[in-house]
Design an enzyme around this catalytic site. Sequence first.
Site, PDB file in Angstrom:
ATOM      1  N   GLU A   2      10.732  -8.560  -5.311  1.00  0.00           N
ATOM      2  CA  GLU A   2      11.187  -7.340  -4.602  1.00  0.00           C
ATOM      3  C   GLU A   2      12.680  -7.445  -4.280  1.00  0.00           C
ATOM      4  OE1 GLU A   2       7.165  -5.882  -2.258  1.00  0.00           O
ATOM      5  OE2 GLU A   2       8.387  -7.414  -1.347  1.00  0.00           O
ATOM      6  N   GLY A   8       4.631  -9.175   3.009  1.00  0.00           N
ATOM      7  CA  GLY A   8       3.232  -9.102   3.437  1.00  0.00           C
ATOM      8  C   GLY A   8       2.286  -9.207   2.251  1.00  0.00           C
ATOM      9  N   ASP A  52      10.536   0.894  -1.826  1.00  0.00           N
ATOM     10  CA  ASP A  52       9.679  -0.232  -1.463  1.00  0.00           C
ATOM     11  C   ASP A  52       9.239  -0.093  -0.006  1.00  0.00           C
ATOM     12  OD1 ASP A  52       8.380  -2.654  -1.681  1.00  0.00           O
ATOM     13  OD2 ASP A  52      10.124  -3.745  -2.442  1.00  0.00           O
ATOM     14  N   GLY A  53       8.140  -0.734   0.329  1.00  0.00           N
ATOM     15  CA  GLY A  53       7.667  -0.764   1.713  1.00  0.00           C
ATOM     16  C   GLY A  53       8.325  -1.897   2.485  1.00  0.00           C
ATOM     17  N   ALA A  54       7.921  -2.067   3.751  1.00  0.00           N
ATOM     18  CA  ALA A  54       8.431  -3.175   4.572  1.00  0.00           C
ATOM     19  C   ALA A  54       7.417  -3.480   5.662  1.00  0.00           C
ATOM     20  CB  ALA A  54       9.777  -2.814   5.190  1.00  0.00           C
ATOM     21  N   SER A  85       0.804  -1.226   0.000  1.00  0.00           N
ATOM     22  CA  SER A  85       0.000   0.000   0.000  1.00  0.00           C
ATOM     23  C   SER A  85       0.836   1.274   0.000  1.00  0.00           C
ATOM     24  CB  SER A  85      -0.958  -0.011   1.197  1.00  0.00           C
ATOM     25  OG  SER A  85      -0.241  -0.119   2.413  1.00  0.00           O
ATOM     26  N   LYS A 143       6.159   0.199  11.936  1.00  0.00           N
ATOM     27  CA  LYS A 143       6.967  -0.894  11.372  1.00  0.00           C
ATOM     28  C   LYS A 143       8.338  -1.032  12.043  1.00  0.00           C
ATOM     29  CE  LYS A 143       3.884  -1.645   8.081  1.00  0.00           C
ATOM     30  NZ  LYS A 143       4.145  -1.503   6.672  1.00  0.00           N
ATOM     31  N   LYS A 151       9.985  -8.492   4.718  1.00  0.00           N
ATOM     32  CA  LYS A 151       9.062  -8.100   3.664  1.00  0.00           C
ATOM     33  C   LYS A 151       8.273  -9.328   3.218  1.00  0.00           C
ATOM     34  CE  LYS A 151      10.285  -5.497   0.322  1.00  0.00           C
ATOM     35  NZ  LYS A 151       8.955  -4.871   0.407  1.00  0.00           N
TER      36      LYS A 151
HETATM   37  C1  5RP Z   1       4.877  -6.822  -0.261  1.00  0.00           C
HETATM   38  C2  5RP Z   1       5.717  -6.117   0.744  1.00  0.00           C
HETATM   39  C3  5RP Z   1       5.246  -4.777   1.189  1.00  0.00           C
HETATM   40  O1  5RP Z   1       6.198  -3.824   0.845  1.00  0.00           O
HETATM   41  C4  5RP Z   1       5.053  -4.825   2.686  1.00  0.00           C
HETATM   42  O2  5RP Z   1       4.110  -5.843   2.969  1.00  0.00           O
HETATM   43  C5  5RP Z   1       4.553  -3.486   3.244  1.00  0.00           C
HETATM   44  O3  5RP Z   1       3.288  -3.202   2.731  1.00  0.00           O
HETATM   45  P1  5RP Z   1       2.434  -1.942   3.203  1.00  0.00           P
HETATM   46  O4  5RP Z   1       3.143  -0.728   2.693  1.00  0.00           O
HETATM   47  O5  5RP Z   1       1.086  -2.172   2.580  1.00  0.00           O
HETATM   48  O6  5RP Z   1       2.368  -1.981   4.713  1.00  0.00           O
HETATM   49  O7  5RP Z   1       6.740  -6.569   1.175  1.00  0.00           O
HETATM   50  O8  5RP Z   1       5.353  -8.112  -0.503  1.00  0.00           O
END
Ligand code: 5RP
EC number: 5.3.1.6
Length: 232
Positions: free
Chosen positions: A108, A101, A86-88, A31, A126, A99
């Site tokens: 990734e 989720g 990228d997110g985490a 997201s 996080k 990572k």
């Molecule tokens: C997807 C990931 C995402 O970057 C991680 O889950 C974080 O997601 P979000 O920004 O929705 O909290 O690793 O595989």
Amino acid sequence: MDPVTRMKHEVAKAAASRVQSGMVVGLGSGSTAALMIQYLGDRVRSGELTNIQAVPTSFQSSVLANEYGIPLTTLNEVDRIDIAIDGADEVDPQRNLIKGGGACHTREKLVDARAEQFIVVVDSSKLVEALGTTFLLPVEVLPEAYIQVGKALEKLGGQPTLRMAVKKAGPVVTDQGNLVLDVKFDRIDNPAELEKAINNIPGVLENGLFVGLTDLVLVGEVDGDRVSVREF
Ligand code: 5RP
């Protein structure tokens, strides 16, 4: 807008503003990365950013890039990735990550590991003292090997669960057609060692430990009505 969403917007915008014309950009998933892609698309559409190419890390990020007018390329077609954003799911004090989720961690890791600069965008929830304390560790496995891999993960001290889909009967199937085991480790004290040990199990494609890859974390923080971005 709720505080977590506001934090996500701020870090996404801050990260998108670091991309420069001519760059090859790795597009993360989830997201927060989705918001970053949206802000990046705004800059492309306004003409402020020209001649960028993006490498997606998932079906999700390629669909969003198309929607927002960001030109796409593939890992095999580029000779470099200048920046990946990228997110985490968890970030420890050494900037190691969990990572996956969104079940996208295999692609990734390919993109984020290749980037000259890897920027992680997260809200403050996080940040953890040790990996594994708030989130299960995702492991992508070949469908025919999930029972066998699960047993091997138990020998490493984990408790694996097959990730099940929502609004579809059966398991989550990754963009590569594989399954995901979410593994409970109470606390991961040596992520580098565990990352290698898990990837050494036959049938494992990749696990969600990202060790020593992060260059910068942008953390969204809320104080009353004020949302800010801290660099870490
Ligand atoms: C997807 C990931 C995402 O970057 C991680 O889950 C974080 O997601 P979000 O920004 O929705 O909290 O690793 O595989």
